[in-house]
Design a protein around this motif. Structure first.
Motif, mmCIF file in Angstrom:
data_model
loop_
_atom_site.group_PDB
_atom_site.id
_atom_site.type_symbol
_atom_site.label_atom_id
_atom_site.label_comp_id
_atom_site.label_asym_id
_atom_site.label_seq_id
_atom_site.Cartn_x
_atom_site.Cartn_y
_atom_site.Cartn_z
ATOM 1 N N GLY A 110 0.776 -1.227 0.000
ATOM 2 C CA GLY A 110 0.000 0.000 0.000
ATOM 3 C C GLY A 110 0.807 1.276 0.000
ATOM 4 N N VAL A 111 2.132 1.184 0.044
ATOM 5 C CA VAL A 111 2.957 2.398 0.092
ATOM 6 C C VAL A 111 2.796 3.220 -1.188
ATOM 7 N N ALA A 112 2.849 2.577 -2.346
ATOM 8 C CA ALA A 112 2.747 3.320 -3.613
ATOM 9 C C ALA A 112 1.438 4.094 -3.691
ATOM 10 N N HIS A 113 0.346 3.444 -3.285
ATOM 11 C CA HIS A 113 -0.955 4.094 -3.338
ATOM 12 C C HIS A 113 -1.080 5.202 -2.289
ATOM 13 N N PHE A 114 -0.577 4.959 -1.102
ATOM 14 C CA PHE A 114 -0.604 5.972 -0.040
ATOM 15 C C PHE A 114 0.170 7.212 -0.496
ATOM 16 N N LEU A 115 1.336 7.002 -1.105
ATOM 17 C CA LEU A 115 2.126 8.135 -1.577
ATOM 18 C C LEU A 115 1.371 8.909 -2.652
ATOM 19 N N GLU A 116 0.654 8.215 -3.513
ATOM 20 C CA GLU A 116 -0.157 8.907 -4.529
ATOM 21 C C GLU A 116 -1.085 9.921 -3.859
ATOM 22 N N HIS A 117 -1.716 9.521 -2.765
ATOM 23 C CA HIS A 117 -2.582 10.447 -2.025
ATOM 24 C C HIS A 117 -1.789 11.634 -1.477
ATOM 25 N N MET A 118 -0.628 11.347 -0.912
ATOM 26 C CA MET A 118 0.145 12.402 -0.255
ATOM 27 C C MET A 118 0.797 13.362 -1.247
ATOM 28 N N MET A 119 0.871 12.976 -2.518
ATOM 29 C CA MET A 119 1.438 13.874 -3.524
ATOM 30 C C MET A 119 0.542 15.095 -3.750
ATOM 31 N N PHE A 120 -0.704 15.064 -3.256
ATOM 32 C CA PHE A 120 -1.599 16.206 -3.378
ATOM 33 C C PHE A 120 -1.516 17.126 -2.161
ATOM 34 N N LYS A 121 -0.557 16.855 -1.251
ATOM 35 C CA LYS A 121 -0.462 17.612 -0.004
ATOM 36 C C LYS A 121 0.588 18.711 -0.054
ATOM 37 N N GLY A 122 0.901 19.168 -1.249
ATOM 38 C CA GLY A 122 1.776 20.328 -1.363
ATOM 39 C C GLY A 122 3.187 20.026 -1.814
ATOM 40 N N SER A 123 3.811 21.059 -2.378
ATOM 41 C CA SER A 123 5.207 21.023 -2.823
ATOM 42 C C SER A 123 5.769 22.424 -2.599
ATOM 43 N N PRO A 124 7.043 22.686 -2.863
ATOM 44 C CA PRO A 124 7.640 23.967 -2.465
ATOM 45 C C PRO A 124 6.856 25.217 -2.866
ATOM 46 N N HIS A 125 6.202 25.196 -4.037
ATOM 47 C CA HIS A 125 5.519 26.395 -4.509
ATOM 48 C C HIS A 125 4.000 26.227 -4.598
ATOM 49 N N ILE A 126 3.493 25.074 -4.173
ATOM 50 C CA ILE A 126 2.059 24.786 -4.265
ATOM 51 C C ILE A 126 1.581 24.325 -2.891
ATOM 52 N N PRO A 127 0.756 25.096 -2.213
ATOM 53 C CA PRO A 127 0.275 24.678 -0.885
ATOM 54 C C PRO A 127 -0.573 23.407 -0.956
ATOM 55 N N SER A 128 -0.722 22.753 0.175
ATOM 56 C CA SER A 128 -1.519 21.532 0.237
ATOM 57 C C SER A 128 -2.941 21.790 -0.254
ATOM 58 N N GLY A 129 -3.401 20.955 -1.183
ATOM 59 C CA GLY A 129 -4.747 21.073 -1.723
ATOM 60 C C GLY A 129 -4.893 22.073 -2.846
ATOM 61 N N ALA A 130 -3.880 22.918 -3.062
ATOM 62 C CA ALA A 130 -4.005 23.985 -4.064
ATOM 63 C C ALA A 130 -3.890 23.459 -5.487
ATOM 64 N N PHE A 131 -3.251 22.310 -5.661
ATOM 65 C CA PHE A 131 -3.074 21.773 -7.007
ATOM 66 C C PHE A 131 -4.432 21.565 -7.673
ATOM 67 N N SER A 132 -5.281 20.759 -7.036
ATOM 68 C CA SER A 132 -6.583 20.456 -7.626
ATOM 69 C C SER A 132 -7.478 21.682 -7.690
ATOM 70 N N ARG A 133 -7.369 22.567 -6.706
ATOM 71 C CA ARG A 133 -8.176 23.790 -6.743
ATOM 72 C C ARG A 133 -7.789 24.652 -7.939
ATOM 73 N N THR A 134 -6.497 24.704 -8.231
ATOM 74 C CA THR A 134 -6.026 25.488 -9.375
ATOM 75 C C THR A 134 -6.523 24.903 -10.685
#
Length: 463
Positions: free
Chosen positions: A89-113
């Motif tokens: 389940g690690v690969a799938h769990f990480l897929e979820h966590m990839m939507f929790k932000g990156s250096p220039h994109i706050p958590s959740g902002a990717f899909s909102r954008t």
């Protein structure tokens, strides 16, 4: 997240064929005006072009100017099959966590954008790949590339959001597996045939106890090991020019630091299925289901030359009305449905499946007897030339129809390239299928069904 599945070349083409068969008829006069010029047998499906950045990222463009829309898919050549031992389940769990932000994109902002720009985005995990995609108006493609490259390079994977997302994953497991009798049955079937810790026997979403034990460091380590640019493929389809995509890919993805590409190896299957027979009774089930599977060569494992003939042979055996199983079980009234499928676009060992839903009152013994006799007849006497040609025609009918949809190209091309197949595996698939011979089909039947070393037969029955 999207359902944990991937549209392979086989599924996409057959789905396109089914859609075409269901479409309303076009009058002959209109059809003549709309008909494209005849295609050469060797003409590629999409005419995709490909190049590789200095950091190892492969970029593929399938240009389609029918609408000002672009599909942007990033494939990572790692899925549930790469989960560490004891940490399904690690690969799938990480897929979820990839939507929790990156250096220039706050958590959740990717899909909102993406939504603000009028687009759609999602992700999926299979045994072989994890993919992230957006479909937007073509002028917004650079923004999608900038955001995706940002999280590819450095996802935040915040500790403070790990537990809440774990609960989302567990709820997903409860809804799709634990609360669904056939989901529980299929999970038990895979574990019985391959073993509960073999990459084919583990559930993609993970065993519940192992999901609960995954740590943030496990997710960070998985990203570090597998999300290298050289282990990724970027597929863009739609109204995009090559010069623009070359410039944008260099601008946004080029700066992602290069890392070594991990070696991809899958554990070999056991010499025999741990449980060659499985009987499951469930009070929530009202009708019986029969499932049988056989280990088989795939496009990447074993005698890979048998992959295309196996696809044709499986269609002869159980590819809908007119197939051997349909004639033996459905037409005489022994079963409501009967079919076969081949899972061959995978990294590692493939599988051939037979599934039957008996009619009420027909015994388990009778169903198994007919299935066994049908398979034995195919192995001993072989498919006819007429059956072979019919199967090829029906399967490749969807190839041209697949060109109409924007999503077919990135999913088919990305799914193939991400498991190590060449681009020609998709582009030349119809021509290659047309070259399959009756002799090859029958040799594949003997090899897989004649005396299978790894096979499991199972029933899901009412309580």
């Amino acid at each position: 997240m999207e359902a944990m599945t991937i549209v392979t070349r086989r599924i996409a083409l057959k789905g396109a064929a089914a859609a075409g068969l269901a479409a309303p008829a076009i009058p002959n006069s209109a059809a003549a005006q709309l008909a494209p010029p005849p295609r050469r047998p060797d003409q590629p499906l999409f005419g995709a072009i490909s190049w590789t950045l200095a950091n190892g990222l492969r970029v593929v463009l399938a240009e389609n100017r029918r609408a000002p829309v672009a599909a942007h898919y990033l494939y990572v050549s790692a899925g549930g099959g790469e989960d560490p031992a004891g940490k399904s389940g690690v690969a799938h769990f990480l897929e979820h966590m990839m939507f929790k932000g990156s250096p220039h994109i706050p958590s959740g902002a990717f899909s909102r954008t993406v939504a603000r720009e009028g687009g759609q985005d999602n992700a999926f995990t299979s045994r072989d790949v994890t993919a992230y995609f957006q479909i937007v108006e073509a002028s917004r493609l650079p923004l999608m590339m900038r955001m995706e490259a940002d999280r590819l390079a450095a996802p935040l994977i915040p500790e403070g959001e790990t537990e809440s997302e774990r609960n989302v994953v567990l709820e997903e497991r409860r809804q799709r597996t634990d609360a669904v009798p056939r989901g529980r049955f299929r999970e038990a079937f895979d574990a019985a045939m391959w073993g509960p810790q073999h990459w084919r026997g583990r559930p993609l979403i993970g065993w519940e106890g192992e999901i609960r034990a995954i740590t943030r460091q496990d997710l960070v380590d998985f990203h570090a090991a597998h999300y290298a640019p050289a282990n990724c493929t970027l597929i863009v389809a739609g109204d995009v020019r090559e010069a623009d995509l070359r410039r944008w890919s260099e601008e946004f993805y080029g700066p992602v630091p290069a890392r070594p590409k991990p070696e991809r190896s899958r554990g070999a299957p056991l010499a025999a299925a741990p449980e060659p027979r499985l009987i499951t009774r469930d009070p929530a089930v009202r009708e019986a289901s029969f499932l049988q599977a056989f280990a088989a060569p795939s496009a990447t494992w074993g005698d890979t030359s048998k992959s295309d003939p196996l696809e044709v042979m499986t269609h002869v055996l159980g590819g809908g009305p007119g197939s051997r199983l349909h004639r033996a079980l459905v037409e005489p009234g022994h079963a409501v449905s009967a079919g076969a499928g081949y899972d061959g676009d995978v990294v590692g060992v493939g599988a051939l499946y037979v599934a039957v839903t008996p009619r009420p009152g027909v015994s388990q013994e009778r169903i198994e007897e007919i299935v066994a006799a049908t398979i034995a007849e195919l192995v001993q006497s072989g498919a006819t030339e007429a059956e072979t040609r019919r199967a090829i025609r029906q399967q490749t009918a969807g190839a041209l129809l697949a060109l109409d949809g924007l999503g077919a190209a990135p999913r088919m091309l990305g799914g193939a390239l991400a498991i190590g197949l060449p681009i020609e595996a998709v582009e030349q698939w119809p021509a290659r299928m047309a070259a399959v011979t009756e002799a090859q089909v029958n040799a594949s039947a003997r090899a897989v069904l004649g005396s299978p070393a790894i096979a499991t037969t199972a029933w899901l029955l009412p309580q």
